[in-house]
Each structure stands twice: as C-alpha cells, then as structure tokens.
Design a protein around this motif. Structure first.
Motif, PDB file in Angstrom:
ATOM      1  N   ASP A 269      -6.935   4.419   3.283  1.00  0.00           N
ATOM      2  CA  ASP A 269      -5.768   4.166   2.573  1.00  0.00           C
ATOM      3  C   ASP A 269      -4.877   5.173   1.883  1.00  0.00           C
ATOM      4  O   ASP A 269      -3.834   5.101   2.020  1.00  0.00           O
TER       5      ASP A 269
ATOM      6  N   ARG B 101       6.114   0.280   7.439  1.00  0.00           N
ATOM      7  CA  ARG B 101       4.577   0.038   7.798  1.00  0.00           C
ATOM      8  C   ARG B 101       4.833  -1.173   8.993  1.00  0.00           C
ATOM      9  O   ARG B 101       5.057  -2.077   8.557  1.00  0.00           O
TER      10      ARG B 101
ATOM     11  N   ASN C  98     -11.850   5.814   8.632  1.00  0.00           N
ATOM     12  CA  ASN C  98     -12.428   4.769   7.850  1.00  0.00           C
ATOM     13  C   ASN C  98     -14.078   4.777   7.805  1.00  0.00           C
ATOM     14  O   ASN C  98     -14.620   4.758   6.963  1.00  0.00           O
TER      15      ASN C  98
ATOM     16  N   GLY D 114      -1.143  -2.260  10.889  1.00  0.00           N
ATOM     17  CA  GLY D 114      -2.370  -1.356   9.998  1.00  0.00           C
ATOM     18  C   GLY D 114      -2.070   0.010   9.874  1.00  0.00           C
ATOM     19  O   GLY D 114      -1.594   0.512   8.804  1.00  0.00           O
ATOM     20  N   GLU D 115      -2.013   0.838  11.065  1.00  0.00           N
ATOM     21  CA  GLU D 115      -2.015   2.410  10.915  1.00  0.00           C
ATOM     22  C   GLU D 115      -0.845   2.736  11.815  1.00  0.00           C
ATOM     23  O   GLU D 115      -0.806   3.666  12.231  1.00  0.00           O
TER      24      GLU D 115
ATOM     25  N   ARG E  78      -2.788  12.317  22.554  1.00  0.00           N
ATOM     26  CA  ARG E  78      -2.646  12.326  21.225  1.00  0.00           C
ATOM     27  C   ARG E  78      -2.081  13.517  20.441  1.00  0.00           C
ATOM     28  O   ARG E  78      -1.898  14.487  20.809  1.00  0.00           O
TER      29      ARG E  78
ATOM     30  N   ASP F 138       1.432   6.219  15.591  1.00  0.00           N
ATOM     31  CA  ASP F 138       0.209   5.403  15.175  1.00  0.00           C
ATOM     32  C   ASP F 138      -0.548   6.920  14.902  1.00  0.00           C
ATOM     33  O   ASP F 138      -0.810   7.677  15.688  1.00  0.00           O
ATOM     34  N   LEU F 139      -1.474   6.392  13.861  1.00  0.00           N
ATOM     35  CA  LEU F 139      -2.363   7.647  13.406  1.00  0.00           C
ATOM     36  C   LEU F 139      -3.580   7.527  14.473  1.00  0.00           C
ATOM     37  O   LEU F 139      -4.091   6.490  14.806  1.00  0.00           O
ATOM     38  N   ASP F 140      -3.932   8.731  14.722  1.00  0.00           N
ATOM     39  CA  ASP F 140      -5.006   8.895  15.857  1.00  0.00           C
ATOM     40  C   ASP F 140      -6.355   8.805  15.364  1.00  0.00           C
ATOM     41  O   ASP F 140      -6.663   9.358  14.153  1.00  0.00           O
ATOM     42  N   ARG F 141      -7.161   8.168  16.037  1.00  0.00           N
ATOM     43  CA  ARG F 141      -8.538   7.890  15.900  1.00  0.00           C
ATOM     44  C   ARG F 141      -8.920   7.359  14.228  1.00  0.00           C
ATOM     45  O   ARG F 141      -9.554   8.174  13.723  1.00  0.00           O
ATOM     46  N   PHE F 142      -8.067   6.610  13.848  1.00  0.00           N
ATOM     47  CA  PHE F 142      -8.118   6.192  12.393  1.00  0.00           C
ATOM     48  C   PHE F 142      -9.379   5.277  12.129  1.00  0.00           C
ATOM     49  O   PHE F 142      -9.750   5.479  11.000  1.00  0.00           O
TER      50      PHE F 142
ATOM     51  N   LEU G 270      -3.030   6.733   4.817  1.00  0.00           N
ATOM     52  CA  LEU G 270      -1.770   6.194   4.846  1.00  0.00           C
ATOM     53  C   LEU G 270      -0.679   6.109   3.853  1.00  0.00           C
ATOM     54  O   LEU G 270       0.469   6.368   4.473  1.00  0.00           O
TER      55      LEU G 270
ATOM     56  N   HIS H 167     -12.768   2.987   3.566  1.00  0.00           N
ATOM     57  CA  HIS H 167     -11.555   2.586   3.712  1.00  0.00           C
ATOM     58  C   HIS H 167     -10.821   3.355   2.441  1.00  0.00           C
ATOM     59  O   HIS H 167      -9.390   3.163   2.634  1.00  0.00           O
TER      60      HIS H 167
ATOM     61  N   LEU I 218       0.890  -1.260  -0.022  1.00  0.00           N
ATOM     62  CA  LEU I 218       0.017  -0.076   0.061  1.00  0.00           C
ATOM     63  C   LEU I 218       0.798   1.166  -0.044  1.00  0.00           C
ATOM     64  O   LEU I 218       0.674   2.126  -0.565  1.00  0.00           O
TER      65      LEU I 218
ATOM     66  N   LYS J 116      -0.784   8.383  23.252  1.00  0.00           N
ATOM     67  CA  LYS J 116      -2.158   8.195  22.978  1.00  0.00           C
ATOM     68  C   LYS J 116      -2.976   8.902  24.441  1.00  0.00           C
ATOM     69  O   LYS J 116      -3.877   9.579  24.086  1.00  0.00           O
TER      70      LYS J 116
END
Ligand SMILES: Nc1nc2c(ncn2[C@@H]2O[C@H](COP(=O)(O)OP(=O)(O)OP(=O)(O)O)[C@@H](O)[C@H]2O)c(=O)[nH]1
Length: 400
Positions: free
Chosen positions: A283, A305, A274, A308-309, A383, A266-270, A286, A279, A227, A379
């Motif tokens: 993507d 990566r 979504n 996931g995030e 965050r 880590d991406l916040d409140r991902f 990301l 999605h 990705l 977090k």
C-alpha cells in the motif's frame, strides 16, 4: 546525506495520508471562487445551478404578471397602465433568461451571467418604480420587500462567495441609487433598509458556503481513490469522455485541436512485493507511486488509480515528444524511489508504461485498448520500460 539520497528519502516519507487533506470539509478557500474546483466539479455544479435557475426563473416569470393582481388592489389607478407594461417587459426579460439557461448546459460562465440577469432584472424594475413613483410606493409592503426577496433567493443556489457577493452587491447598489434619488438614503428608513439587506446578504453567503462545501466534499468522496488520493477509474473515464467530445467538436469545426495523450502504468511484479513484505508495504508503495505521478504531471493533467496496481494519466494538449519525456521521468523516478519495510530494509519497485495518442476518427475504446496492449508489450519486453503505440508495429523501440 548526498543530494540524491536525500531526495529518495524524501520521496519515501512524503506520501500523503489520503484521509487528511482531500477528505477534510472544503475550506473557505474552496468556496470563495472556483479556482480550486476540478473541471468535472464545475460541470456538476453548473447542472445544479441550471436546474435551480430554471425553477426559480419560472417562479419569477409567473409572478411578474400575477403580481398585477396585487397592483390592482394596491396601486392608484393612474399608475396601473405603466406598471403593467413594466411587468410585461420584466416577464419578457425573464423568459429570455430562462431560454438562455435552458441552452447553457455545462456552460458555467453563461449560467452565471444568466443568473445575474435573472436577479438584477426584478431589482432594476423595482428601482425604476421607486424612482418614478417613490412617494406612492413606499408605504406598500409588497414592493419594498422585492430587493430582500432577491437577496434571500441567492441562498438557494450553489454559488461561490464571489459570485453571490457580486450579484448581491449589484442589487444593493440599485437600492442605494434608488434611495439616493428619492432622498431617503440618510433617513432612518434608508438605513434600516440597507441594514436589513446587508444582514440578509450575509446569511445568503453563509448558506452558499455551506452548500458549495457540502457538494465539494461529497464530490471528492465519490471521485477519489481512498488509498492514493488520486481520481478513481470511473471519474477519470467520465472526464476523458468529456475531453474526447470537445476534441471531436474542435476537429469537426476544423479548429486546431489539441492532442490527447494516454499513459497507462502498471507496477512490476507487485505480487512479489506484497508476498514478501506484506500488504501494508505494498500500500505504501502505491502511495509513493501516486506521489511521483502528482509531482511529475501538470495541474490540468488527469491522473487516476485505474485498478489495483494500475494507474492512468491523461495529458491534454501535450505533444507526443513531451509525453515521452514525462513517461521517462516517471519511470526513472519510480526506479529510484523506495519504501521502508518493517525491518528497515528498502523496498524498491518499478513500473511499465504504455503510451498512445487518441487518433482521428477512432473511438475512445480503441485508444484505451491500444494503450493497454502497449503496456502489455512493455511487460513482455522486460518491464521497467515504456512502449509508444504510435510507431509502426514491430519497430516499436523500448525506452528504458
Ligand atoms: N498492497 C496492495 N496490493 C494490491 C492492491 N491492489 C492490487 N494489489 C496487488 O497487486 C498484485 C498484482 O499482481 P499481478 O496482477 O499478478 O501482477 P504483478 O505481480 O504486478 O506482475 P506483473 O504485472 O506481470 O509485473 C496482486 O498481488 C494484488 O493483490 C492494493 O490496493 N494494495
């Protein structure tokens, strides 16, 4: 458009399609030399090189004395003793090369030198025979094809074009010198000989190119996240392990060792991104984040990566203060970046970051656990911030 606005917009559209550059067959640029090869690919290539060298070296070493049988059948009796000594000497040199290759695991430049020695030793032996006994040898087929054989063997190895050409060129030079000294350079025989060698060298170079580019393509497919085009978790951990071992070695030998800094993102409140926008927009976020990491990190930093995030960057040789500045730049860039939702709305996202340095006498797992726990703390502390692990517990400030 204001400068800031333009930059944000560029960030939004600059994310790369990972199916394009990285997955294309390796180009000529990738096989000319190893400038664009990752450290890990060099390790993998050195392993292929070593295995094949040991095999070909063994064949050459065994052939050296076995060829005495051919000598016995083809050579005049008065030449036998000196040629036999020469062959023994050649066998000893080849044994030395085999020993060096055996002890050069993961040492690409040492392997390259050993390979050059392995190829040049028979070429020099042949050159010596031609110069000393040219008149008696030239009619003997078994000798004149030695340089051809050496150049053909180059195709067996995953060499870059420069490496292969360098060795091939030296073999050709030996042949030119031998032909000059025997006065055959300008004869039809001399031209035919050189022409054949050049043609064979061209074919070997083509085989080297095909081999290295196929290896590179496979390596890239196996080591990249599809990705984002960043490294995947497995390869990052492998490379980190190698760095860690080198670090330990430097420390044990009391050499000044460079620090290894770990940054975990880590991406916040991902989930919300979504769930709200779909999605495909997630993507894209990301991919934009991966692009920010690429633009803010140096070429020899490792960035992957991780899940996931979740992303991880390893900064070898970066002092803590610089790493904190990098983390802050990435956090701020992320805050400004956006992707466009299907209805044209701007979707913003932020990242939390944990930071630590690998400490003396600890295992890599300890350092990974610590950076993960600091990310968790970031977090919890709201965050869109970073937490540095190397400050005493309870006093760790939140930078944002
Ligand atoms: N679009 C997309 N989403 C992914 C991908 N991998 C993981 N995710 C999503 O990332 C989200 C992670 O959610 P959580 O682990 O609950 O965390 P969060 O919502 O980011 O909340 P915090 O981490 O606590 O800030 C999940 O919704 C996953 O489906 C991916 O490849 N693409």
């Amino acid at each position: 458009m204001a400068r800031d606005e333009r930059r944000r917009h560029q960030l939004a559209i600059r994310w790369k399609n990972p199916w394009e550059p990285q997955w294309m067959p390796a180009s000529l640029r990738d096989t000319i030399n190893n400038r664009y090869h990752s450290r890990d690919f060099n390790y993998a290539r050195s392993e292929y090189l070593r295995t094949r060298m040991l095999f070909v070296g063994l064949v050459f070493t065994l052939l050296a004395p076995l060829w005495l049988l051919v000598d016995y059948l083809l050579l005049p009796v008065e030449l036998m003793t000196s040629v036999a000594y020469g062959r023994l000497g050649l066998m000893l040199v080849l044994l030395g090369v085999l020993y060096a290759a055996w002890n050069s695991q993961h040492k690409l430049s040492r392997l390259r030198n050993s390979l050059a020695a392995m190829m040049l030793a028979p070429a020099l032996f042949y050159g010596y025979l031609v110069i000393m006994y040219g008149d008696q040898l030239n009619s003997l087929v078994g000798y004149s094809f030695i340089p051809l054989l050496i150049i053909a063997f180059l195709s067996v190895f995953p060499l870059t074009l420069i490496e292969s050409f360098g060795i091939g060129f030296l073999v050709l030079l030996t042949q030119v010198i031998a032909l000059t000294l025997t006065g055959e350079l300008t004869t039809a025989y001399g031209w035919q000989d050189l022409w054949l060698l050049f043609t064979l060298l061209g074919i070997s170079l083509w085989a080297n190119h095909s081999q290295v580019s196929a290896l590179l393509r496979l390596y890239r497919q196996a080591s990249m996240d599809s990705l984002t085009g960043l490294l995947n978790r497995g390869i990052l951990l492998k490379q980190l392990e190698q760095l860690y071992l080198e670090h330990q070695k430097q420390r044990d030998s009391k050499e000044p060792s460079s620090p290894i800094t770990l940054l975990m993102f880590d991406l916040d409140r991902f989930k919300k991104v979504n769930d709200t926008y779909g999605h495909s927009i997630g993507d894209q976020a990301l991919q934009v984040f991966a692009q920010i990491l690429r633009s803010e990190l140096r070429k020899n930093d490792l960035v992957a990566r991780y899940g996931g995030e979740e992303f991880m960057a390893v900064l070898p040789g970066t002092p803590k203060q610089d790493a904190l500045e990098v983390a802050e730049r990435i956090r701020a860039q992320c805050e400004q970046a956006f992707v466009l939702a299907h209805d044209g709305q701007r979707v913003h996202f932020t990242t939390s970051i944990g930071i630590t340095q690998v400490r003396a006498q600890e295992t890599l797992e300890d350092a990974l656990k610590r950076v993960d726990s600091r990310l968790y703390m970031a977090k919890h502390q709201g965050r869109n911030c970073y937490v540095d692990a190397d400050l005493p517990p309870g006093t760790s400030p939140v930078y944002s």
